[in-house]
Design a protein around this motif. Structure first.
Motif, PDB file in Angstrom:
ATOM      1  N   LYS A 168      89.060 -69.889  29.412  1.00 40.40           N
ATOM      2  CA  LYS A 168      88.404 -70.071  30.854  1.00 40.40           C
ATOM      3  C   LYS A 168      87.364 -70.868  30.835  1.00 40.40           C
ATOM      4  O   LYS A 168      87.224 -71.711  31.783  1.00 40.40           O
ATOM      5  N   ASP A 213      93.439 -73.306  41.738  1.00 41.69           N
ATOM      6  CA  ASP A 213      93.391 -72.030  42.295  1.00 41.69           C
ATOM      7  C   ASP A 213      94.116 -70.864  41.553  1.00 41.69           C
ATOM      8  O   ASP A 213      93.989 -70.014  41.104  1.00 41.69           O
ATOM      9  N   GLY A 266      92.271 -70.430  38.273  1.00 44.51           N
ATOM     10  CA  GLY A 266      91.170 -69.443  38.517  1.00 44.51           C
ATOM     11  C   GLY A 266      91.809 -68.022  38.667  1.00 44.51           C
ATOM     12  O   GLY A 266      90.951 -67.042  38.200  1.00 44.51           O
ATOM     13  N   ASP A 267      92.726 -68.096  39.657  1.00 46.84           N
ATOM     14  CA  ASP A 267      93.221 -66.389  39.777  1.00 46.84           C
ATOM     15  C   ASP A 267      93.615 -65.752  38.590  1.00 46.84           C
ATOM     16  O   ASP A 267      93.304 -64.694  38.562  1.00 46.84           O
ATOM     17  N   TYR A 268      94.459 -66.436  37.642  1.00 49.53           N
ATOM     18  CA  TYR A 268      94.849 -65.879  36.514  1.00 49.53           C
ATOM     19  C   TYR A 268      93.763 -65.388  35.621  1.00 49.53           C
ATOM     20  O   TYR A 268      93.785 -64.266  35.318  1.00 49.53           O
ATOM     21  N   PHE A 269      92.895 -66.313  35.624  1.00 52.02           N
ATOM     22  CA  PHE A 269      91.478 -65.833  34.878  1.00 52.02           C
ATOM     23  C   PHE A 269      90.762 -64.760  35.399  1.00 52.02           C
ATOM     24  O   PHE A 269      90.142 -63.764  34.486  1.00 52.02           O
ATOM     25  N   THR A 270      90.852 -64.463  36.841  1.00 52.06           N
ATOM     26  CA  THR A 270      90.143 -63.394  37.344  1.00 52.06           C
ATOM     27  C   THR A 270      91.007 -62.014  37.298  1.00 52.06           C
ATOM     28  O   THR A 270      90.556 -60.991  37.747  1.00 52.06           O
ATOM     29  N   GLY A 271      92.301 -62.256  37.021  1.00 48.18           N
ATOM     30  CA  GLY A 271      92.915 -61.075  36.765  1.00 48.18           C
ATOM     31  C   GLY A 271      93.866 -60.551  38.212  1.00 48.18           C
ATOM     32  O   GLY A 271      94.432 -59.704  38.267  1.00 48.18           O
ATOM     33  N   LYS A 272      93.952 -61.524  39.114  1.00 50.16           N
ATOM     34  CA  LYS A 272      94.236 -61.157  40.419  1.00 50.16           C
ATOM     35  C   LYS A 272      96.000 -61.210  40.124  1.00 50.16           C
ATOM     36  O   LYS A 272      96.464 -62.205  39.575  1.00 50.16           O
ATOM     37  N   THR A 273      96.498 -60.383  40.859  1.00 44.17           N
ATOM     38  CA  THR A 273      98.083 -60.513  40.839  1.00 44.17           C
ATOM     39  C   THR A 273      98.663 -59.990  42.041  1.00 44.17           C
ATOM     40  O   THR A 273      97.799 -59.200  42.877  1.00 44.17           O
TER      41      THR A 273
END
Length: 152
Positions: free
Chosen positions: A125, A138, A141-148
């Motif tokens: 990260k 994006d 970044g979204d992957y590393f914040t855990g968004k799905t």
């Protein structure tokens, strides 16, 4: 794929068209993700444009194999990224509609082709190199914040 794109471009030239695509996030045992160095020297996730008759998860799996040498299986849909535009080096304008999948390696071995992929490397990260476009920034970044399960 090349035939389909050539067919479409034969009708519309360089004008803006929607291209459906898919990318894969492949994580190693240390939680780092695989990125590919693309022509021009910047990095991105493996993936590309879907072929006619191909499901998006299949496109992510095929493109990942073509660009990395790894056989993967798409496991989760992370998100859909559709509010972006790009201009290719040849002047073609596209609005890439990208489905991002989390994928697991099921075979193969890392290899570069020197054309689409200049280098392959896992990054954590805090060590992400310069990414070639906002859409991939994006997605990473979204992957590393855990968004799905979302869309942009």
């Amino acid at each position: 794929m090349g035939d389909y794109i050539s067919y479409i471009r034969g009708m519309v030239g360089h004008e803006l068209v929607i291209m459906t695509a898919a990318c894969a996030v492949i994580e190693d045992d240390e939680g780092r993700i695989l990125l590919q160095k693309r022509p021009g020297g910047k990095w991105g996730l493996p993936g590309g444009i879907a072929e006619l008759g191909e499901a998006l998860h299949e496109a992510a799996e095929r493109e990942t194999f073509e660009e990395t040498g790894l056989k993967v299986r798409a496991k989760t849909l992370i998100g859909v990224y559709s509010r972006y535009s790009a201009e290719c080096s040849n002047g073609d304008k596209i609005q890439p509609m990208v489905a991002l999948f989390g994928a697991e390696v099921i075979g193969g071995e890392l290899k570069t082709d020197g054309v689409e992929t200049l280098e392959l490397k896992y990054f954590g990260k805090g060590e992400i190199p310069e990414i070639y476009c906002k859409q991939h920034e994006d997605m990473i970044g979204d992957y590393f914040t855990g968004k799905t399960g979302f869309f942009r």
